[in-house]
Write a protein that holds these residues in place. Structure first.
Motif, mmCIF file in Angstrom:
data_model
loop_
_atom_site.group_PDB
_atom_site.id
_atom_site.type_symbol
_atom_site.label_atom_id
_atom_site.label_comp_id
_atom_site.label_asym_id
_atom_site.label_seq_id
_atom_site.Cartn_x
_atom_site.Cartn_y
_atom_site.Cartn_z
ATOM 1 N N ASP A 82 7.270 38.515 -18.428
ATOM 2 C CA ASP A 82 6.133 37.648 -18.736
ATOM 3 C C ASP A 82 6.401 36.182 -18.389
ATOM 4 N N LEU A 83 7.616 35.873 -17.936
ATOM 5 C CA LEU A 83 7.940 34.489 -17.610
ATOM 6 C C LEU A 83 7.078 33.998 -16.450
ATOM 7 N N ASP A 84 6.474 32.817 -16.622
ATOM 8 C CA ASP A 84 5.665 32.234 -15.565
ATOM 9 C C ASP A 84 6.046 30.768 -15.377
ATOM 10 N N ALA A 85 5.288 30.065 -14.528
ATOM 11 C CA ALA A 85 5.604 28.668 -14.236
ATOM 12 C C ALA A 85 5.584 27.810 -15.490
ATOM 13 N N GLU A 86 4.685 28.105 -16.424
ATOM 14 C CA GLU A 86 4.617 27.318 -17.648
ATOM 15 C C GLU A 86 5.899 27.447 -18.462
ATOM 16 N N LYS A 130 0.080 22.176 -19.683
ATOM 17 C CA LYS A 130 -0.871 21.161 -20.110
ATOM 18 C C LYS A 130 -1.640 21.656 -21.327
ATOM 19 N N THR A 131 -1.946 20.731 -22.230
ATOM 20 C CA THR A 131 -2.662 21.086 -23.447
ATOM 21 C C THR A 131 -3.557 19.934 -23.868
ATOM 22 N N LEU A 132 -4.501 20.205 -24.729
ATOM 23 C CA LEU A 132 -5.367 19.165 -25.248
ATOM 24 C C LEU A 132 -4.688 18.450 -26.407
ATOM 25 N N ALA A 133 -4.782 17.127 -26.418
ATOM 26 C CA ALA A 133 -4.200 16.337 -27.499
ATOM 27 C C ALA A 133 -5.201 15.258 -27.911
ATOM 28 N N LEU A 134 -5.051 14.768 -29.121
ATOM 29 C CA LEU A 134 -5.945 13.736 -29.640
ATOM 30 C C LEU A 134 -5.229 12.394 -29.638
ATOM 31 N N SER A 149 -10.061 13.209 -27.088
ATOM 32 C CA SER A 149 -9.314 14.353 -26.570
ATOM 33 C C SER A 149 -8.843 14.058 -25.153
ATOM 34 N N VAL A 150 -7.566 14.237 -24.935
ATOM 35 C CA VAL A 150 -6.995 14.013 -23.608
ATOM 36 C C VAL A 150 -6.128 15.214 -23.243
ATOM 37 N N ILE A 151 -5.938 15.391 -21.935
ATOM 38 C CA ILE A 151 -5.054 16.456 -21.463
ATOM 39 C C ILE A 151 -3.644 15.890 -21.376
ATOM 40 N N GLU A 152 -2.729 16.552 -22.060
ATOM 41 C CA GLU A 152 -1.338 16.066 -22.115
ATOM 42 C C GLU A 152 -0.398 17.110 -21.514
ATOM 43 N N TYR A 153 0.550 16.646 -20.735
ATOM 44 C CA TYR A 153 1.552 17.538 -20.146
ATOM 45 C C TYR A 153 2.772 17.614 -21.057
ATOM 46 N N ILE A 154 3.174 18.847 -21.390
ATOM 47 C CA ILE A 154 4.364 19.083 -22.207
ATOM 48 C C ILE A 154 5.464 19.612 -21.300
ATOM 49 N N PRO A 155 6.533 18.856 -21.068
ATOM 50 C CA PRO A 155 7.582 19.308 -20.140
ATOM 51 C C PRO A 155 8.323 20.537 -20.654
ATOM 52 N N PRO A 160 11.758 23.386 -20.219
ATOM 53 C CA PRO A 160 13.211 23.206 -20.268
ATOM 54 C C PRO A 160 13.830 22.740 -18.955
ATOM 55 N N ILE A 161 13.297 23.191 -17.828
ATOM 56 C CA ILE A 161 13.877 22.779 -16.546
ATOM 57 C C ILE A 161 13.651 21.298 -16.303
ATOM 58 N N VAL A 162 12.435 20.830 -16.532
ATOM 59 C CA VAL A 162 12.120 19.418 -16.318
ATOM 60 C C VAL A 162 12.928 18.541 -17.270
ATOM 61 N N LYS A 163 13.052 18.952 -18.535
ATOM 62 C CA LYS A 163 13.829 18.182 -19.506
ATOM 63 C C LYS A 163 15.294 18.078 -19.073
ATOM 64 N N ALA A 164 15.873 19.222 -18.692
ATOM 65 C CA ALA A 164 17.280 19.228 -18.296
ATOM 66 C C ALA A 164 17.512 18.366 -17.058
ATOM 67 N N MET A 165 16.607 18.444 -16.087
ATOM 68 C CA MET A 165 16.767 17.680 -14.852
ATOM 69 C C MET A 165 16.669 16.182 -15.108
ATOM 70 N N LYS A 166 15.648 15.771 -15.842
ATOM 71 C CA LYS A 166 15.434 14.343 -16.055
ATOM 72 C C LYS A 166 16.525 13.706 -16.904
ATOM 73 N N GLN A 167 17.064 14.482 -17.859
ATOM 74 C CA GLN A 167 18.056 13.922 -18.763
ATOM 75 C C GLN A 167 19.487 14.179 -18.306
ATOM 76 N N GLY A 168 19.653 14.913 -17.202
ATOM 77 C CA GLY A 168 20.994 15.177 -16.702
ATOM 78 C C GLY A 168 21.785 16.097 -17.606
ATOM 79 N N HIS A 169 21.108 17.098 -18.174
ATOM 80 C CA HIS A 169 21.758 18.035 -19.079
ATOM 81 C C HIS A 169 21.904 19.409 -18.413
ATOM 82 N N PHE A 170 22.446 20.370 -19.148
ATOM 83 C CA PHE A 170 22.642 21.717 -18.620
ATOM 84 C C PHE A 170 21.395 22.569 -18.828
#
Length: 282
Positions: A80-84, A90-94, A99-105, A107-117
């Motif tokens: 069931d793993l997909d791109a998300e 993306k999700t709706l946030a207040l 109401s705005v569309i907000e991107y929730i990063p 694990p891959i994006v978090k690890a890459m940006k922060q230089g983690h494993f």
């Protein structure tokens, strides 16, 4: 060198909380396994931990996280793993009453940006069409084009990838050559003998030396039957053996083995064989 780096890294993180930093405690079945993994990560290689279920692949990944003092972001693969699940959603946030569309990063994006494993568990459980999304993450480019934002993400210094694979396990698919070639492979076999006894002594609640010796022998007997095709791999799980030892500190060993090992096997013939092996020792 790695321990010195770990000390400096921990000092820089002392005011922050990183719940995903793993703990040590991995005991290698072969003396070079842990050292090889450390060297490969130090050289910027992607590491593929290959071995049967319950052999300690996740514990090894956590120990590497501990040694490098690097938070470990995990992706648990399934059909069931997909791109998300990989890069976020993306999700709706207040915000400010609107109401705005907000991107929730993810694990891959978090690890890459922060230089983690990044830890990709059971990588061969994912659908073959899902993982090519991260091919650029796994090669010399260390980049990802985020399909949800269009952003080109470049991995920060320190980023590393560890993956785990169970060969021939139910529900897995063969890794394609392009994906497998992006890793160096480290075999993680089951523990045995003195190293297994050391692990059971250090990590289980059972402190009866005679019983520990019998559990080590039970593990060897189970592994022999696994190699001959008489038992499924999960019968030799070190994780299950630790559970049995913990229970055996407070109850009769055969009952503990039944709860932690035997009754987990689906095949009735296999359950009978495992129970018979246990009865000859206990």
């Amino acid at each position: 060198m790695v321990l010195e780096r770990r000390s400096r890294r921990l000092e820089s993180l002392e005011d922050e909380a990183f719940a995903l930093i793993g703990s040590g405690g991995y005991v290698a079945s072969e003396a070079d396994a842990l050292a090889d993994a450390v060297l490969a990560l130090s050289l910027g290689k992607n590491v593929l931990l290959q071995g049967p279920t319950g052999s300690g692949k996740t514990k090894l990944a956590e120990t590497l996280s501990w040694l490098f003092a690097q938070p470990l972001y995990a992706v648990n693969c399934s059909v069931d793993l997909d791109a998300e699940g990989l890069v976020g959603f993306k999700t709706l946030a207040l915000k400010n009453g609107q109401s705005v569309i907000e991107y929730i990063p993810g694990p891959i994006v978090k690890a890459m940006k922060q230089g983690h494993f990044l830890y990709i568990d059971e990588i061969n459980m994912a659908k073959p069409e899902t993982l090519p999304l991260i091919n650029g993450v796994l090669d010399h480019r260390r980049t990802l084009t985020n399909p949800f934002t269009g952003e080109r993400v470049q991995a920060s210094e320190g980023f590393g990838v560890i993956a785990a694979v169970n060969i021939g396990y139910v529900g897995t698919v063969p890794m394609n050559e392009a994906l497998r070639n992006r890793f160096v492979v480290i075999e993680v076999p089951y523990l045995g003998g003195a190293r297994l006894r050391q692990l059971l002594w250090e990590q289980s609640r059972l402190k009866d030396g005679l019983l520990l010796d019998r559990f080590v022998q039970l593990s060897a007997d189970l592994q022999e039957q696994i190699r001959s095709g008489q038992l499924a791999e999960e019968a030799g799980s070190v994780r299950a053996l630790l559970d049995a030892c913990d229970l055996a500190a407070y109850m009769e060993p055969l009952r503990a083995i039944r709860m932690a090992i035997t009754d987990k096997l689906e095949d009735e013939r296999e359950r009978a064989l495992a129970a018979n092996l246990a009865e000859t020792l206990f």
